[in-house]
Scaffold this motif. Structure first.
Motif, PDB file in Angstrom:
ATOM      1  N   ARG A 156       0.772  -1.172   0.047  1.00  0.00           N
ATOM      2  CA  ARG A 156       0.115  -0.167  -0.146  1.00  0.00           C
ATOM      3  C   ARG A 156       0.847   1.177  -0.046  1.00  0.00           C
ATOM      4  NH1 ARG A 156      -4.880   1.542   4.224  1.00  0.00           N
ATOM      5  NH2 ARG A 156      -5.218   3.572   3.364  1.00  0.00           N
TER       6      ARG A 156
ATOM      7  N   PRO B 212      -5.315   3.107  -9.290  1.00  0.00           N
ATOM      8  CA  PRO B 212      -4.852   2.891  -7.705  1.00  0.00           C
ATOM      9  C   PRO B 212      -3.469   2.089  -7.777  1.00  0.00           C
ATOM     10  CG  PRO B 212      -7.113   2.327  -8.310  1.00  0.00           C
ATOM     11  CD  PRO B 212      -6.449   2.555  -9.472  1.00  0.00           C
ATOM     12  N   GLY B 213      -2.657   2.507  -6.889  1.00  0.00           N
ATOM     13  CA  GLY B 213      -1.339   1.674  -6.583  1.00  0.00           C
ATOM     14  C   GLY B 213      -0.504   2.251  -7.504  1.00  0.00           C
TER      15      GLY B 213
ATOM     16  N   VAL C  24      -0.535   6.155  -5.474  1.00  0.00           N
ATOM     17  CA  VAL C  24      -2.133   6.418  -5.434  1.00  0.00           C
ATOM     18  C   VAL C  24      -2.420   5.449  -4.364  1.00  0.00           C
ATOM     19  CG1 VAL C  24      -4.291   6.437  -6.568  1.00  0.00           C
ATOM     20  CG2 VAL C  24      -2.250   7.016  -7.966  1.00  0.00           C
ATOM     21  N   ASP C  25      -2.793   5.879  -3.241  1.00  0.00           N
ATOM     22  CA  ASP C  25      -3.384   5.042  -2.311  1.00  0.00           C
ATOM     23  C   ASP C  25      -4.454   4.271  -2.917  1.00  0.00           C
ATOM     24  OD1 ASP C  25      -3.519   4.529   0.876  1.00  0.00           O
ATOM     25  OD2 ASP C  25      -5.238   4.611   0.079  1.00  0.00           O
ATOM     26  N   PRO C  26      -4.178   2.672  -2.865  1.00  0.00           N
ATOM     27  CA  PRO C  26      -5.291   1.835  -3.432  1.00  0.00           C
ATOM     28  C   PRO C  26      -6.550   1.713  -2.518  1.00  0.00           C
ATOM     29  CG  PRO C  26      -3.390   0.550  -2.463  1.00  0.00           C
ATOM     30  CD  PRO C  26      -3.081   2.158  -2.235  1.00  0.00           C
TER      31      PRO C  26
ATOM     32  N   SER D  14      -8.105   6.404  -2.269  1.00  0.00           N
ATOM     33  CA  SER D  14      -8.173   7.216  -3.411  1.00  0.00           C
ATOM     34  C   SER D  14      -9.269   6.734  -4.302  1.00  0.00           C
ATOM     35  CB  SER D  14      -6.787   7.214  -4.120  1.00  0.00           C
ATOM     36  OG  SER D  14      -6.610   8.080  -5.167  1.00  0.00           O
ATOM     37  N   SER D  15      -9.963   7.821  -4.934  1.00  0.00           N
ATOM     38  CA  SER D  15     -11.150   7.549  -5.846  1.00  0.00           C
ATOM     39  C   SER D  15     -11.109   8.886  -6.934  1.00  0.00           C
ATOM     40  CB  SER D  15     -12.308   7.546  -5.014  1.00  0.00           C
ATOM     41  OG  SER D  15     -12.426   8.642  -4.469  1.00  0.00           O
TER      42      SER D  15
END
Ligand code: ATP
Ligand code: MG
Length: 569
Positions: free
Chosen positions: A300, A520-521, A534-536, A539-540
């Protein structure tokens, strides 16, 4: 079996395997296993064991089993099993069809226990748990035989059968190996093989109310699977005589156990029990908190499996416990990300920069190189306009001599863009806080280069205010303030060394518009700021969240360099 292709330096485990191949001890087979207890998430220490076991199997053309040593129904959860499988896969290893559970061997293990009773080598003891502990003796004094030690084979068989049938309460009887209560090795003082636990098991359900102890099940499970080399950590050295005793007493297949030193890392605790405490007591947000030394935490955080595998190879295996500098792990990460992380611009602590002579409403799409380390990475377009954000730290109204960034009257380069010269600042009249920096640009320096050969000392990153995206950025520091978190006052434990500043959340930061599409990631180098992903989890589309994976400062490389020059920094 052909001798392996070897790129890596050899070590004593490889030598043992080479030797066994030469003497044909296991008909040329190499079968290893990674045997976690499913009672927590895997940490970086487990990664070392995984890389070693799966790595050796691959190197020698053998196989590596993933076996869950699930003998304790209390502490085990399905969630842990799933996370462990995901982590091993993410690290890049594949157990193929060799997924096993010690609980699959419960029938066989029970049969082994009966065999030992029949041979007069195991007995049912009816001492209480406390009494068993007391009778066990200490490191300096021998133990005492239990009064039940000489029960007849028939009585033992009958009692064990009734234990299994659920006739007795927990704690009333156990099955013990009959070895030697005076042995200098405490593990050999009639260790418990089975205890009563009226507890359903995640795989066997209510079938059993007696469960084998780890020390009985572990070595025999290796034997059942015909493991050739049972590689484990040093603390099992003292258990080896016991595992050997069971194997010899039962006349079954005998793996070779080889111990190596466990991985310890500076600024890190590495026991599932302690990590569980951090999770349960809310010191971190979960097992996958990016500050955790778990595989899921590292994932992460933005670590790559390649970096972790490379780290595990570089630290090698040893026979003596030691502490590895966490800076080496970070170094392996930077080495990997430097090659492949695309560069982008992000402003962590934004300060408005207005270019007075740049036309309002004009937008230029400038070319920006994606990765100077990777010729195939190409370029992208970045919007440039009259109002930008730069980093607060990149401006000083009254700078010291060595400050080469922006200050009144000074000229700097805006990366990929133009030279700008600071003409002044606008301040909040009441507080005196700087609201914006004013400057002019030189249109003849497009791309960030001057035709007249004029040099500037500083290059700043920036984003266009009208185009940039807002983002939350999480900066992480070591979870503990001490190199060795176990070093505490006597009435404290490792938690006293938690770093109160291990997490800093910045919002709103401003990032290049292209990052709207970031998966993500995915990992980036934010120019001059470090590596981020990108925080999996959080984040959105509507809320961009980045984790700082690592800063750009490579303390390990510095230490190495200093070492070559013969001094310590
Ligand atoms: P912990 O002590 O962190 O709770 P453990 O040893 O109880 O871990 P297991 O699930 O039994 O965890 O470990 C699975 C395998 O990983 C074992 O073979 C063990 O020796 C190995 N292992 C555990 N910790 C480390 C470490 N720090 N370094 C190397 N190998 C490790
Ligand atoms: Mg263990």
């Amino acid at each position: 079996m052909a001798s392996p292709k070897r790129e890596n330096p050899s070590h004593f485990i490889r030598h043992r395997i080479d030797e066994d191949l030469k003497t044909h001890k296991y008909e040329g087979r190499v079968v290893t296993r990674f045997p976690p207890e499913p009672n927590g998430y895997l940490h970086i220490g487990h990664a070392k064991s995984i890389c070693l076991n799966f790595g050796l199997a691959a190197e020698y053309g053998g196989t590596c089993h993933l076996r869950f040593d699930d003998t304790n129904p209390i502490k085990e959860e399905l969630e842990y099993i799933e996370s462990i499988k995901a982590d091993v896969r993410w690290l890049g290893f594949d157990w193929g069809k060799h997924l096993y559970f010690a609980s699959d061997y419960f029938d066989q293990l029970y049969a082994y226990a009966v065999q030992l009773i029949k041979a007069g080598m195991a007995y049912v003891d009816s001492l209480s748990t406390a009494e068993i502990r007391r009778y066990r003796g200490t490191l300096t004094s021998p133990g005492i035989n239990s009064p039940y030690r000489d029960r007849s084979v028939e009585e033992n068989l009958a009692l064990f059968e009734r234990m299994r049938a659920g006739e007795f309460d927990e704690g009333t009887h156990v099955l013990r190996a009959k070895i030697d209560m005076a042995s200098p090795n405490l593990n050999m003082r009639d260790p418990v093989m089975y205890r009563i636990m009226k507890m359903p098991h995640h795989r066997t359900g209510h079938t059993w109310c007696i469960y084998p102890m780890y020390d009985f099940a572990h070595g025999l499970s290796d034997s059942i699977e015909r493991i050739t080399h049972s590689i484990c950590t040093l603390e099992f050295e003292d258990h080896r005589p016991l595992y050997d005793w069971f194997l010899d007493a039962l006349h079954v297949y005998h793996p070779t156990q080889i111990e190596f030193a466990r991985l310890n890392l500076t600024y890190t605790v590495m026991s599932k029990r302690k990590l569980l405490k951090l999770v349960e007591q809310g010191h971190v947000s979960g097992w996958d908190d990016p500050r955790m030394p778990t595989i899921s935490g590292f994932r992460r955080r933005g670590y790559t499996p390649e970096a972790i595998r490379n780290f595990c190879e570089r630290i090698g295996v040893a026979k003596r416990d030691s502490m590895v500098d966490v800076a080496l792990l970070e170094h392996c990460l930077r080495e990997d990300l430097n090659k492949r992380a695309p560069r982008v611009m992000a402003v962590l602590k934004p300060l408005r920069l207005v270019i007075e002579n740049y036309p309002e409403g004009r937008v230029e799409m400038l070319d920006a190189e994606n990765n100077p380390e990777d010729p195939t990475a190409g370029t992208r377009k970045v919007p440039f306009s009259r109002v930008l954000y730069i980093e607060q730290d990149d401006f000083m109204e009254d700078p010291p001599k060595k400050f080469f960034r922006l200050a009144p009257g000074r000229e700097v380069r805006l990366k990929h863009a133009y030279y700008v010269t600071c003409t002044g600042v606008k301040k909040d009249e009441e507080t005196g806080r700087i609201l914006e920096v004013r400057c002019t640009y030189d249109p003849d320096t497009r791309g960030g280069w001057s035709d007249d050969g004029r040099k500037v000392r500083g290059t700043l990153h920036w984003v266009s205010a009208a185009h940039a995206l807002k983002a939350e950025i999480r900066l992480y520091d070591h979870l503990f303030i001490k190199e060795n978190p176990e070093e505490t006052e006597t009435d404290q434990d490792f938690r006293a060394n938690l770093n109160p500043r291990s997490l800093e959340v910045l919002f709103p930061c401003r990032v290049e518009p292209g990052l709207a599409e970031a998966a993500p990631g995915s990992r980036y180098q934010f120019l001059r700021q470090g590596y981020f992903c990108v925080d999996p989890v959080d984040s959105s589309k509507d809320r961009l969240v980045f984790n700082r994976t690592a800063t750009l400062r490579d303390t390990w490389a510095k230490i190495q360099q200093a070492g070559r020059q013969g001094f310590r920094p």
